[in-house]
Design a protein around this motif. Sequence first.
Motif, PDB file in Angstrom:
ATOM      1  N   PHE A  47      -3.676  -6.081   1.051  1.00  0.00           N
ATOM      2  CA  PHE A  47      -2.818  -6.518   2.155  1.00  0.00           C
ATOM      3  C   PHE A  47      -1.860  -5.397   2.513  1.00  0.00           C
ATOM      4  O   PHE A  47      -1.598  -4.502   1.712  1.00  0.00           O
ATOM      5  CB  PHE A  47      -2.050  -7.801   1.795  1.00  0.00           C
ATOM      6  CG  PHE A  47      -0.858  -7.580   0.883  1.00  0.00           C
ATOM      7  CD1 PHE A  47      -1.039  -7.371  -0.481  1.00  0.00           C
ATOM      8  CD2 PHE A  47       0.437  -7.576   1.381  1.00  0.00           C
ATOM      9  CE1 PHE A  47       0.048  -7.165  -1.325  1.00  0.00           C
ATOM     10  CE2 PHE A  47       1.535  -7.368   0.545  1.00  0.00           C
ATOM     11  CZ  PHE A  47       1.332  -7.169  -0.813  1.00  0.00           C
ATOM     12  N   MET A  86      14.001  -8.446  -5.076  1.00  0.00           N
ATOM     13  CA  MET A  86      12.758  -8.793  -4.379  1.00  0.00           C
ATOM     14  C   MET A  86      12.622 -10.305  -4.192  1.00  0.00           C
ATOM     15  O   MET A  86      12.221 -10.785  -3.133  1.00  0.00           O
ATOM     16  CB  MET A  86      11.550  -8.301  -5.183  1.00  0.00           C
ATOM     17  CG  MET A  86      11.520  -6.824  -5.382  1.00  0.00           C
ATOM     18  SD  MET A  86      10.285  -6.068  -4.359  1.00  0.00           S
ATOM     19  CE  MET A  86       8.894  -6.311  -5.410  1.00  0.00           C
ATOM     20  N   LEU A  96      -1.406  -3.917  -2.591  1.00  0.00           N
ATOM     21  CA  LEU A  96      -0.620  -3.397  -1.469  1.00  0.00           C
ATOM     22  C   LEU A  96      -1.177  -2.090  -0.912  1.00  0.00           C
ATOM     23  O   LEU A  96      -1.459  -1.153  -1.646  1.00  0.00           O
ATOM     24  CB  LEU A  96       0.839  -3.164  -1.909  1.00  0.00           C
ATOM     25  CG  LEU A  96       1.752  -2.632  -0.809  1.00  0.00           C
ATOM     26  CD1 LEU A  96       1.962  -3.661   0.294  1.00  0.00           C
ATOM     27  CD2 LEU A  96       3.091  -2.184  -1.362  1.00  0.00           C
ATOM     28  N   ALA A 102       1.142  -9.759  -6.673  1.00  0.00           N
ATOM     29  CA  ALA A 102       0.983  -8.562  -5.831  1.00  0.00           C
ATOM     30  C   ALA A 102       1.447  -7.301  -6.538  1.00  0.00           C
ATOM     31  O   ALA A 102       2.323  -7.345  -7.402  1.00  0.00           O
ATOM     32  CB  ALA A 102       1.775  -8.745  -4.539  1.00  0.00           C
ATOM     33  N   GLY A 103       0.876  -6.200  -6.148  1.00  0.00           N
ATOM     34  CA  GLY A 103       1.299  -4.923  -6.708  1.00  0.00           C
ATOM     35  C   GLY A 103       0.510  -3.776  -6.112  1.00  0.00           C
ATOM     36  O   GLY A 103      -0.342  -3.980  -5.245  1.00  0.00           O
ATOM     37  N   SER A 104       0.809  -2.573  -6.611  1.00  0.00           N
ATOM     38  CA  SER A 104       0.071  -1.396  -6.151  1.00  0.00           C
ATOM     39  C   SER A 104      -1.179  -1.179  -7.010  1.00  0.00           C
ATOM     40  O   SER A 104      -2.186  -0.673  -6.521  1.00  0.00           O
ATOM     41  CB  SER A 104       0.949  -0.141  -6.240  1.00  0.00           C
ATOM     42  OG  SER A 104       2.099  -0.309  -5.448  1.00  0.00           O
ATOM     43  N   LEU A 153      14.965 -11.367  -1.506  1.00  0.00           N
ATOM     44  CA  LEU A 153      14.482 -10.898  -0.202  1.00  0.00           C
ATOM     45  C   LEU A 153      13.345 -11.778   0.301  1.00  0.00           C
ATOM     46  O   LEU A 153      13.307 -12.175   1.467  1.00  0.00           O
ATOM     47  CB  LEU A 153      13.967  -9.470  -0.326  1.00  0.00           C
ATOM     48  CG  LEU A 153      14.861  -8.372   0.209  1.00  0.00           C
ATOM     49  CD1 LEU A 153      14.235  -7.022  -0.080  1.00  0.00           C
ATOM     50  CD2 LEU A 153      15.079  -8.541   1.709  1.00  0.00           C
ATOM     51  N   ASN A 154      12.426 -12.083  -0.602  1.00  0.00           N
ATOM     52  CA  ASN A 154      11.284 -12.905  -0.199  1.00  0.00           C
ATOM     53  C   ASN A 154      11.723 -14.309   0.184  1.00  0.00           C
ATOM     54  O   ASN A 154      11.188 -14.893   1.128  1.00  0.00           O
ATOM     55  CB  ASN A 154      10.220 -12.922  -1.312  1.00  0.00           C
ATOM     56  CG  ASN A 154       9.447 -11.619  -1.365  1.00  0.00           C
ATOM     57  OD1 ASN A 154       9.097 -11.055  -0.323  1.00  0.00           O
ATOM     58  ND2 ASN A 154       9.207 -11.103  -2.549  1.00  0.00           N
ATOM     59  N   LYS A 198       3.051   5.427   1.536  1.00  0.00           N
ATOM     60  CA  LYS A 198       3.031   5.763   0.126  1.00  0.00           C
ATOM     61  C   LYS A 198       1.771   6.555  -0.221  1.00  0.00           C
ATOM     62  O   LYS A 198       0.715   6.320   0.361  1.00  0.00           O
ATOM     63  CB  LYS A 198       3.035   4.455  -0.683  1.00  0.00           C
ATOM     64  CG  LYS A 198       4.006   4.451  -1.841  1.00  0.00           C
ATOM     65  CD  LYS A 198       4.045   3.094  -2.500  1.00  0.00           C
ATOM     66  CE  LYS A 198       3.978   3.257  -4.002  1.00  0.00           C
ATOM     67  NZ  LYS A 198       4.059   1.997  -4.723  1.00  0.00           N
ATOM     68  N   TYR A 242      15.704  -5.144 -10.031  1.00  0.00           N
ATOM     69  CA  TYR A 242      14.779  -4.904  -8.919  1.00  0.00           C
ATOM     70  C   TYR A 242      14.047  -6.186  -8.545  1.00  0.00           C
ATOM     71  O   TYR A 242      13.946  -6.549  -7.366  1.00  0.00           O
ATOM     72  CB  TYR A 242      13.794  -3.803  -9.344  1.00  0.00           C
ATOM     73  CG  TYR A 242      12.700  -3.512  -8.361  1.00  0.00           C
ATOM     74  CD1 TYR A 242      12.980  -2.943  -7.121  1.00  0.00           C
ATOM     75  CD2 TYR A 242      11.366  -3.776  -8.687  1.00  0.00           C
ATOM     76  CE1 TYR A 242      11.960  -2.673  -6.223  1.00  0.00           C
ATOM     77  CE2 TYR A 242      10.341  -3.507  -7.795  1.00  0.00           C
ATOM     78  CZ  TYR A 242      10.650  -2.952  -6.565  1.00  0.00           C
ATOM     79  OH  TYR A 242       9.627  -2.689  -5.691  1.00  0.00           O
ATOM     80  N   LEU A 257       4.389  -7.516   5.061  1.00  0.00           N
ATOM     81  CA  LEU A 257       5.211  -8.357   4.194  1.00  0.00           C
ATOM     82  C   LEU A 257       4.376  -9.217   3.261  1.00  0.00           C
ATOM     83  O   LEU A 257       3.400  -9.850   3.682  1.00  0.00           O
ATOM     84  CB  LEU A 257       6.098  -9.274   5.031  1.00  0.00           C
ATOM     85  CG  LEU A 257       7.301  -8.647   5.731  1.00  0.00           C
ATOM     86  CD1 LEU A 257       8.053  -9.702   6.529  1.00  0.00           C
ATOM     87  CD2 LEU A 257       8.230  -7.964   4.733  1.00  0.00           C
ATOM     88  N   LEU A 258       4.819  -9.272   2.019  1.00  0.00           N
ATOM     89  CA  LEU A 258       4.137 -10.103   1.029  1.00  0.00           C
ATOM     90  C   LEU A 258       4.155 -11.576   1.459  1.00  0.00           C
ATOM     91  O   LEU A 258       3.172 -12.298   1.289  1.00  0.00           O
ATOM     92  CB  LEU A 258       4.823  -9.926  -0.340  1.00  0.00           C
ATOM     93  CG  LEU A 258       4.323 -10.774  -1.492  1.00  0.00           C
ATOM     94  CD1 LEU A 258       2.827 -10.590  -1.713  1.00  0.00           C
ATOM     95  CD2 LEU A 258       5.090 -10.448  -2.772  1.00  0.00           C
ATOM     96  N   LYS A 275       5.233 -12.955 -11.024  1.00  0.00           N
ATOM     97  CA  LYS A 275       5.624 -11.592 -11.401  1.00  0.00           C
ATOM     98  C   LYS A 275       5.669 -11.470 -12.907  1.00  0.00           C
ATOM     99  O   LYS A 275       5.960 -12.453 -13.601  1.00  0.00           O
ATOM    100  CB  LYS A 275       7.040 -11.303 -10.872  1.00  0.00           C
ATOM    101  CG  LYS A 275       7.140 -11.122  -9.370  1.00  0.00           C
ATOM    102  CD  LYS A 275       6.635  -9.770  -9.008  1.00  0.00           C
ATOM    103  CE  LYS A 275       6.758  -9.489  -7.545  1.00  0.00           C
ATOM    104  NZ  LYS A 275       7.527  -8.310  -7.238  1.00  0.00           N
TER     105      LYS A 275
HETATM  106  O1  PNS Z   1       3.306  -2.562  -8.162  1.00  0.00           O
HETATM  107  P1  PNS Z   1       4.494  -2.422  -7.264  1.00  0.00           P
HETATM  108  O2  PNS Z   1       4.343  -1.218  -6.373  1.00  0.00           O
HETATM  109  O3  PNS Z   1       5.783  -2.417  -8.020  1.00  0.00           O
HETATM  110  O4  PNS Z   1       4.491  -3.734  -6.334  1.00  0.00           O
HETATM  111  C1  PNS Z   1       5.503  -3.946  -5.385  1.00  0.00           C
HETATM  112  C2  PNS Z   1       5.160  -5.047  -4.380  1.00  0.00           C
HETATM  113  C3  PNS Z   1       3.774  -4.896  -3.807  1.00  0.00           C
HETATM  114  C4  PNS Z   1       5.233  -6.382  -5.095  1.00  0.00           C
HETATM  115  C5  PNS Z   1       6.244  -4.967  -3.284  1.00  0.00           C
HETATM  116  O5  PNS Z   1       6.372  -3.642  -2.873  1.00  0.00           O
HETATM  117  C6  PNS Z   1       5.924  -5.818  -2.054  1.00  0.00           C
HETATM  118  O6  PNS Z   1       5.955  -7.030  -2.116  1.00  0.00           O
HETATM  119  N1  PNS Z   1       5.609  -5.136  -0.933  1.00  0.00           N
HETATM  120  C7  PNS Z   1       5.252  -5.776   0.291  1.00  0.00           C
HETATM  121  C8  PNS Z   1       6.339  -5.554   1.347  1.00  0.00           C
HETATM  122  C9  PNS Z   1       7.388  -6.662   1.300  1.00  0.00           C
HETATM  123  O7  PNS Z   1       7.094  -7.825   1.416  1.00  0.00           O
HETATM  124  N2  PNS Z   1       8.670  -6.267   1.111  1.00  0.00           N
HETATM  125  C10 PNS Z   1       9.758  -7.219   1.077  1.00  0.00           C
HETATM  126  C11 PNS Z   1       9.933  -7.866  -0.243  1.00  0.00           C
HETATM  127  S1  PNS Z   1      10.607  -6.744  -1.390  1.00  0.00           S
END
Ligand code: PNS
Length: 162
Positions: free
Chosen positions: A72, A104, A39, A10-12, A107-108, A44, A100, A75-76, A90
């Motif tokens: 999407f 993450m 995402l 996942a990512g932007s 958290l996940n 944003k 960072y 939440l991831l 990742k």
């Molecule tokens: O390319 P990015 O912006 O660094 O990707 C970040 C991403 C999409 C992996 C992260 O922001 C994400 O998982 N966002 C979804 C929201 C979420 O699940 N947040 C809680 C876990 S950190």
Amino acid sequence: MNEKRPWVYAGSFDPVTNGHLDIIKRAAEICDKLIVGVLVNQNKTYTFDQREREDMLKTVTNNLKNVEIESFSGLLVNFLHKHDSNVIIKGLRAISDYEYELQMAHLNRYVDENVETLFLMSSLNNNYISSGMVKEVGSFGGDISGLVPKEIVERVQKRIMK
Ligand code: PNS
């Protein structure tokens, strides 16, 4: 782990870089199916809108048969559930990414303890590439052809040139 379940990257992807594509290709080699989650975060501001980011990813992964692109929001982990996945993949570039990404990953797992985050080390030549860097170099007319996949160089360049 059941390798038949898809993995999620996942990512932007604002925009997708050579670094992203390297991770996508390498992950796709070792899993059955890779879903690339784009995402969409209403809070944003993106340079490229959802359709463009998705479209560029589809263009550069066109030849990878086990890769799917899907946007999407939220939440991831919920996106993983939707696809019956329990693996987040990742890319790690430098030590600076580590803290960072560690946060993450925890958290996940807090949201769903069955979710595992796997890390691939970025290839050496992609270690310094980020979407932000691409925009920085490109906006001042610098050559971005070594930073983003060749199929999208012109498209990205046109858009970010100041
Ligand atoms: O390319 P990015 O912006 O660094 O990707 C970040 C991403 C999409 C992996 C992260 O922001 C994400 O998982 N966002 C979804 C929201 C979420 O699940 N947040 C809680 C876990 S950190």
